[in-house]
Design a protein around this motif. Structure first.
Motif: not given
Ligand SMILES: [Zn+2]
Length: 317
Positions: A163-167, A233-244, A258-263
């Protein structure tokens, strides 16, 4: 004709032939350097320019008006956007707003833009689609009907992380890049399928599954800011969100690396990690998802729709 006349004709012919050809160069003449062939480059056309933002309140939307589709809209910069009666933020500094259409959308999606007491509105007719059904068996049972209290606690904690990622609401315009496919492979499950997991009816499949070996690079389909990067993550394993930008967030599930970090700011085509099979998965694949605010969109529709929509906003000279 007597003999002397024939000779005269031969001389005449020789003379006329000689006149038509350049004189042979002297045997000792130095070789003439051949000038290099210079290819004149074709003039590079200037890149297409997007039309400037409107200077008075208007509203134009272009895109795929289908269930799970997406549209780019142009209005007065900063205009307040309402979709189906809900406030959906404001157009950005260039007057762009992104709108997404739900899988279950029926009839019209009503979009309006408001500025200084004035309102313009449009009803966008959304076409229905037919979706398939998919049965998946052999999934770890705790990823289908979890009962273990520790697992349930973990799922709740991870819901907050997501939810923080989606916000995230980055002030970027990644959708203007258009989308490129994030991984090479075969589409093994389309978006919107009704799903029966281990025999239990589940939510529709809100991803495009691309089957590819573990380690296949995953690329950002467009520019943006990484709003979530979690390797386990339990359901997703390695998970990345990109805010476009404009509430449009793409997701990459089951990643092995994962080759990226938050931010991190990513550009279109940048490798963000690799395909894996962790979480609720039976084999290596990328589950590629896309959300506009709280609506799930079909990434395979966005793949063509964003490019086409952008093309329609190019200024005509
Ligand atoms: Zn999937």
């Amino acid at each position: 004709m007597h003999k002397g006349g024939l000779f005269a004709l031969a001389v005449l012919l020789t003379a006329s032939c000689a006149a038509a050809q350049p004189p042979a160069p002297p045997a000792e003449a130095p070789p003439v350097a051949t000038p290099p062939v210079v290819a004149i480059p074709a003039p590079t056309p200037p890149p297409p320019t997007l039309a400037p933002a409107p200077t008075s309140l208007s509203l134009r939307c272009e895109g795929a008006f289908v269930q799970g589709g997406i549209a780019l809209c142009r209005t007065l910069p900063g205009a307040q956007i309402t979709v189906d009666g809900e406030a959906r933020g404001a157009a950005d500094a260039q007057g762009w707003a992104v709108i997404g259409f739900d899988r279950f959308a029926e009839g019209n999606t009503n979009v309006s833009a408001r500025s200084g007491g004035e309102v313009v509105a449009q009803a966008l007719p959304i076409s229905a689609r037919t979706f398939g059904e998919q049965r998946v068996n052999g999934l770890p049972q705790q990823t289908v009907t979890p009962t273990d209290p520790a697992v349930l606690e973990r799922i709740a904690r991870e819901r907050d992380i997501k939810n923080r990622g989606f916000a995230s609401r980055a002030a970027v315009e990644g959708w203007l890049d258009g989308f490129v496919i994030p991984a090479d492979g075969r589409v093994s499950s389309s978006w919107g399928n009704r799903r029966i997991l281990n025999g239990v009816p589940n939510t529709p499949h809100y991803g495009v599954d691309i089957a590819a070996p573990d380690g296949t690079p995953i690329r950002a389909p467009a520019g943006g800011v990484v709003s979530l990067a979690n390797p386990d993550m339990h359901y997703e394993g390695g998970l990345v969100f990109i805010d476009h930008g404009q509430g449009l967030i793409s997701m990459y599930l089951h990643m092995s690396r994962l080759d990226v970090r938050e931010g991190d700011v990513v550009t279109q085509g940048q490798v963000i990690g690799a395909v894996g099979h962790e979480g609720r998965a039976t084999g290596p694949h990328l589950c590629w998802r896309l959300k506009w605010r709280d609506r799930n969109l079909d990434p395979s529709v966005a793949l063509t729709a964003l490019n086409e929509a952008r093309g329609r906003f190019i200024a005509t000279p």
